[in-house]
Design a protein around this motif. Structure first.
Motif, PDB file in Angstrom:
ATOM      1  N   TYR A  20       0.828  -1.206   0.000  1.00  0.00           N
ATOM      2  CA  TYR A  20       0.000   0.000   0.000  1.00  0.00           C
ATOM      3  C   TYR A  20       0.868   1.263   0.000  1.00  0.00           C
ATOM      4  O   TYR A  20       0.619   2.199  -0.763  1.00  0.00           O
ATOM      5  CB  TYR A  20      -0.919   0.005   1.226  1.00  0.00           C
ATOM      6  CG  TYR A  20      -1.561   1.342   1.491  1.00  0.00           C
ATOM      7  CD1 TYR A  20      -2.701   1.743   0.795  1.00  0.00           C
ATOM      8  CD2 TYR A  20      -1.019   2.229   2.427  1.00  0.00           C
ATOM      9  CE1 TYR A  20      -3.280   2.977   1.017  1.00  0.00           C
ATOM     10  CE2 TYR A  20      -1.595   3.460   2.658  1.00  0.00           C
ATOM     11  CZ  TYR A  20      -2.730   3.837   1.961  1.00  0.00           C
ATOM     12  OH  TYR A  20      -3.287   5.071   2.176  1.00  0.00           O
ATOM     13  N   ILE A  23       2.463   2.037  -3.355  1.00  0.00           N
ATOM     14  CA  ILE A  23       1.507   2.688  -4.258  1.00  0.00           C
ATOM     15  C   ILE A  23       1.228   4.116  -3.790  1.00  0.00           C
ATOM     16  O   ILE A  23       1.166   5.060  -4.595  1.00  0.00           O
ATOM     17  CB  ILE A  23       0.189   1.889  -4.332  1.00  0.00           C
ATOM     18  CG1 ILE A  23       0.444   0.462  -4.830  1.00  0.00           C
ATOM     19  CG2 ILE A  23      -0.827   2.594  -5.231  1.00  0.00           C
ATOM     20  CD1 ILE A  23       1.004   0.368  -6.216  1.00  0.00           C
ATOM     21  N   TYR A  24       1.098   4.276  -2.481  1.00  0.00           N
ATOM     22  CA  TYR A  24       0.715   5.581  -1.922  1.00  0.00           C
ATOM     23  C   TYR A  24       1.739   6.673  -2.227  1.00  0.00           C
ATOM     24  O   TYR A  24       1.355   7.811  -2.540  1.00  0.00           O
ATOM     25  CB  TYR A  24       0.532   5.459  -0.409  1.00  0.00           C
ATOM     26  CG  TYR A  24       0.187   6.770   0.259  1.00  0.00           C
ATOM     27  CD1 TYR A  24      -1.133   7.206   0.327  1.00  0.00           C
ATOM     28  CD2 TYR A  24       1.178   7.588   0.806  1.00  0.00           C
ATOM     29  CE1 TYR A  24      -1.455   8.416   0.923  1.00  0.00           C
ATOM     30  CE2 TYR A  24       0.863   8.796   1.394  1.00  0.00           C
ATOM     31  CZ  TYR A  24      -0.453   9.210   1.453  1.00  0.00           C
ATOM     32  OH  TYR A  24      -0.760  10.416   2.032  1.00  0.00           O
ATOM     33  N   TYR A  26       3.413   7.325  -4.640  1.00  0.00           N
ATOM     34  CA  TYR A  26       3.295   7.874  -5.992  1.00  0.00           C
ATOM     35  C   TYR A  26       1.842   8.083  -6.412  1.00  0.00           C
ATOM     36  O   TYR A  26       1.568   8.266  -7.592  1.00  0.00           O
ATOM     37  CB  TYR A  26       3.945   6.921  -7.001  1.00  0.00           C
ATOM     38  CG  TYR A  26       5.452   6.867  -6.923  1.00  0.00           C
ATOM     39  CD1 TYR A  26       6.237   7.961  -7.286  1.00  0.00           C
ATOM     40  CD2 TYR A  26       6.089   5.705  -6.498  1.00  0.00           C
ATOM     41  CE1 TYR A  26       7.621   7.899  -7.227  1.00  0.00           C
ATOM     42  CE2 TYR A  26       7.485   5.632  -6.442  1.00  0.00           C
ATOM     43  CZ  TYR A  26       8.235   6.737  -6.806  1.00  0.00           C
ATOM     44  OH  TYR A  26       9.614   6.683  -6.753  1.00  0.00           O
ATOM     45  N   ASN A  27       0.929   8.068  -5.456  1.00  0.00           N
ATOM     46  CA  ASN A  27      -0.489   8.083  -5.831  1.00  0.00           C
ATOM     47  C   ASN A  27      -0.939   9.466  -6.310  1.00  0.00           C
ATOM     48  O   ASN A  27      -0.314  10.489  -6.010  1.00  0.00           O
ATOM     49  CB  ASN A  27      -1.355   7.606  -4.655  1.00  0.00           C
ATOM     50  CG  ASN A  27      -1.791   8.726  -3.738  1.00  0.00           C
ATOM     51  OD1 ASN A  27      -2.857   9.322  -3.914  1.00  0.00           O
ATOM     52  ND2 ASN A  27      -0.950   9.039  -2.758  1.00  0.00           N
ATOM     53  N   PRO A  37       2.394  11.851  -8.479  1.00  0.00           N
ATOM     54  CA  PRO A  37       2.029  10.779  -9.416  1.00  0.00           C
ATOM     55  C   PRO A  37       2.824  10.861 -10.709  1.00  0.00           C
ATOM     56  O   PRO A  37       3.437  11.884 -11.022  1.00  0.00           O
ATOM     57  CB  PRO A  37       0.541  11.038  -9.663  1.00  0.00           C
ATOM     58  CG  PRO A  37       0.405  12.528  -9.506  1.00  0.00           C
ATOM     59  CD  PRO A  37       1.371  12.912  -8.417  1.00  0.00           C
ATOM     60  N   GLN A  42      -3.908   6.910 -12.879  1.00  0.00           N
ATOM     61  CA  GLN A  42      -3.073   5.760 -12.565  1.00  0.00           C
ATOM     62  C   GLN A  42      -3.968   4.624 -12.077  1.00  0.00           C
ATOM     63  O   GLN A  42      -4.526   4.692 -10.973  1.00  0.00           O
ATOM     64  CB  GLN A  42      -2.039   6.105 -11.489  1.00  0.00           C
ATOM     65  CG  GLN A  42      -1.083   7.219 -11.892  1.00  0.00           C
ATOM     66  CD  GLN A  42      -0.017   7.479 -10.855  1.00  0.00           C
ATOM     67  OE1 GLN A  42       1.113   7.824 -11.179  1.00  0.00           O
ATOM     68  NE2 GLN A  42      -0.351   7.328  -9.577  1.00  0.00           N
ATOM     69  N   GLN A  44      -3.190   1.815 -10.974  1.00  0.00           N
ATOM     70  CA  GLN A  44      -2.657   1.165  -9.786  1.00  0.00           C
ATOM     71  C   GLN A  44      -3.139   1.825  -8.487  1.00  0.00           C
ATOM     72  O   GLN A  44      -3.075   1.218  -7.421  1.00  0.00           O
ATOM     73  CB  GLN A  44      -1.132   1.128  -9.807  1.00  0.00           C
ATOM     74  CG  GLN A  44      -0.448   2.491  -9.783  1.00  0.00           C
ATOM     75  CD  GLN A  44      -0.175   3.036 -11.163  1.00  0.00           C
ATOM     76  OE1 GLN A  44      -0.892   2.713 -12.111  1.00  0.00           O
ATOM     77  NE2 GLN A  44       0.861   3.852 -11.303  1.00  0.00           N
ATOM     78  N   ASP A  45      -3.634   3.050  -8.584  1.00  0.00           N
ATOM     79  CA  ASP A  45      -4.158   3.715  -7.391  1.00  0.00           C
ATOM     80  C   ASP A  45      -5.369   2.989  -6.826  1.00  0.00           C
ATOM     81  O   ASP A  45      -5.730   3.187  -5.658  1.00  0.00           O
ATOM     82  CB  ASP A  45      -4.543   5.161  -7.717  1.00  0.00           C
ATOM     83  CG  ASP A  45      -3.320   6.060  -7.854  1.00  0.00           C
ATOM     84  OD1 ASP A  45      -2.220   5.625  -7.461  1.00  0.00           O
ATOM     85  OD2 ASP A  45      -3.462   7.187  -8.358  1.00  0.00           O
ATOM     86  N   GLN A  48      -5.159   1.150  -3.439  1.00  0.00           N
ATOM     87  CA  GLN A  48      -5.400   1.853  -2.180  1.00  0.00           C
ATOM     88  C   GLN A  48      -6.846   1.694  -1.719  1.00  0.00           C
ATOM     89  O   GLN A  48      -7.114   1.500  -0.528  1.00  0.00           O
ATOM     90  CB  GLN A  48      -5.073   3.339  -2.352  1.00  0.00           C
ATOM     91  CG  GLN A  48      -3.627   3.597  -2.738  1.00  0.00           C
ATOM     92  CD  GLN A  48      -3.426   5.023  -3.211  1.00  0.00           C
ATOM     93  OE1 GLN A  48      -2.915   5.866  -2.483  1.00  0.00           O
ATOM     94  NE2 GLN A  48      -3.833   5.308  -4.437  1.00  0.00           N
ATOM     95  N   TYR A 322       8.849   2.012  -9.234  1.00  0.00           N
ATOM     96  CA  TYR A 322       8.139   1.092  -8.344  1.00  0.00           C
ATOM     97  C   TYR A 322       9.027  -0.081  -7.936  1.00  0.00           C
ATOM     98  O   TYR A 322       9.031  -0.504  -6.760  1.00  0.00           O
ATOM     99  CB  TYR A 322       6.872   0.570  -9.016  1.00  0.00           C
ATOM    100  CG  TYR A 322       5.704   1.520  -8.971  1.00  0.00           C
ATOM    101  CD1 TYR A 322       5.183   1.984  -7.771  1.00  0.00           C
ATOM    102  CD2 TYR A 322       5.104   1.947 -10.157  1.00  0.00           C
ATOM    103  CE1 TYR A 322       4.104   2.855  -7.732  1.00  0.00           C
ATOM    104  CE2 TYR A 322       4.023   2.828 -10.139  1.00  0.00           C
ATOM    105  CZ  TYR A 322       3.525   3.271  -8.918  1.00  0.00           C
ATOM    106  OH  TYR A 322       2.452   4.136  -8.888  1.00  0.00           O
TER     107      TYR A 322
END
Length: 360
Positions: A20, A23-24, A26-27, A37, A42, A44-45, A48, A322
């Motif tokens: 998490y 991902i966070y 770069y969210n 971001p 995105q 991939q967000d 979350q 990532y």
């Protein structure tokens, strides 16, 4: 007997906490404490939204179950001493010994140092960095508070009457607790610092202690694992579909009926599925169990440091970023643990390990 499925829920959830945070950082949804971001949209967000409603709730439930197991063989005084060493000291004293470094990166990521005058007192800046480095420690801070409250509750329920009464819970009661969790999610939430949700997390901890620590209750839930899992998947898809793009860390998205229902059925599915399929151990599970707490404590420092330097000094694209941040989080936490767990004072104040004992 040790409940291996509880151990496995814990380390697997901590693993997801790390994912998490990867991902966070770069969210494109939440703007606080991130490097930014890679694009306006995105996919991939969505991770979350899938994780945030339930993963800390299940950790508090597991903590409540574990507290019951500990108190069955230890006194309240031993429980308080153990929790103070393991939770309070690493979340307070360690701020000034180690986590001020995290505070430095937190402030740097937000360009916060630009707002301090050049003649700003260094001592004051150190204290600001220390408190800014709280980060993931909020969880063990709250857990210590709940542990102290538990001892007060035990004095009232001296003969375990309420505990034994809760052991009679059936599936209908378990489902009704989901409705109660919705009410709990709306109370005792701190403003500004949104992670301190005393209502829902306290409810999860005490429900874990009084209800889910009973094996017959877990057995009933395990028999309904597949229906609960299917409902959780459907609710999760609906939640992501309707709320993707909105801030999932604050009301009304955080604690609306859809989020609460998704959270509760996911927790039930995890408890039931783990009891059914993960009540076992092996060398890898044992390794992860022993290292889940250091992973939780240490992962965000190398993660955020790697993301900060990559963002500030390189033009690396999304996928390599990532990958580098992921390796940094897991390998960095392992290296930090290997070093700190072998230095007596540091392992005591940062990891809560007794003086003279190595990390196990």
């Amino acid at each position: 007997m040790r409940k291996h499925y509880i151990d496995n829920i814990r380390w697997m959830t901590v693993f997801l906490v790390v994912i998490y945070h990867i991902i966070y950082i770069y969210n494109g949804i939440c703007t606080s404490g991130i490097v930014g971001p890679f694009s306006d949209f995105q996919a991939q967000d969505a991770v979350q939204y899938i994780l945030y409603p339930w993963f800390m709730v299940i950790l508090f439930i597991v903590a409540g179950i574990s507290s019951r197991a500990f108190l069955e063989n230890h006194t309240g005084k031993e429980f308080l001493k153990s929790r103070t060493r393991k939770l309070l000291i690493p979340s307070t004293l360690a701020l000034f010994v180690f986590h001020w470094i995290q505070g430095y990166f937190n402030i740097s990521i937000g360009n916060g140092f630009e707002y301090f005058p050049k003649d700003f007192p260094k001592a004051a800046l150190y204290f600001i960095m220390a408190f800014s480095g709280t980060g993931v420690l909020w969880f063990i801070q709250m857990l210590w508070i709940f542990s102290v409250l538990l001892l007060l509750v035990k004095k009232i329920d001296r003969n375990d009457r309420f505990y034994n009464f809760c052991g009679k819970s059936n599936i209908a009661v378990v489902l009704l607790l989901g409705i109660a969790s919705y009410g709990a999610s709306h109370i005792l939430n701190t403003p500004i610092i949104l992670v301190y949700r005393f209502g829902i997390y306290g409810f999860a901890f005490f429900t874990g202690y009084f209800v889910f620590s009973h094996e017959p209750v877990i057995e009933k839930i395990s028999r309904l694992f597949f229906p609960f899992a299917c409902i959780a998947v459907i609710l999760g898809a609906v939640y992501v579909y309707f709320y993707f793009g909105q801030s999932y860390v604050e009301p009304p998205v955080l604690n609306n009926p859809a989020a609460t229902a998704f959270m509760w059925f996911t927790c039930l599915a995890i408890l039931g599925g783990a009891k059914r399929y993960l009540d076992k151990t092996n060398s890898f599970f044992t390794f992860m169990r022993k290292n889940s707490f250091p992973l939780y404590i240490f992962h965000y420092l190398p993660l955020s440091a790697a993301a900060y330097y990559l963002n500030r000094y390189t033009s690396v694209s999304a996928l390599p970023s990532y990958l580098i941040v992921t390796v940094s989080a897991f390998l960095g936490s392992w290296i930090l643990n290997a070093i700190i767990s072998n230095i007596p004072f540091l392992r005591w104040c940062i990891l809560g390990i007794k003086k003279g004992k190595s990390n196990v």
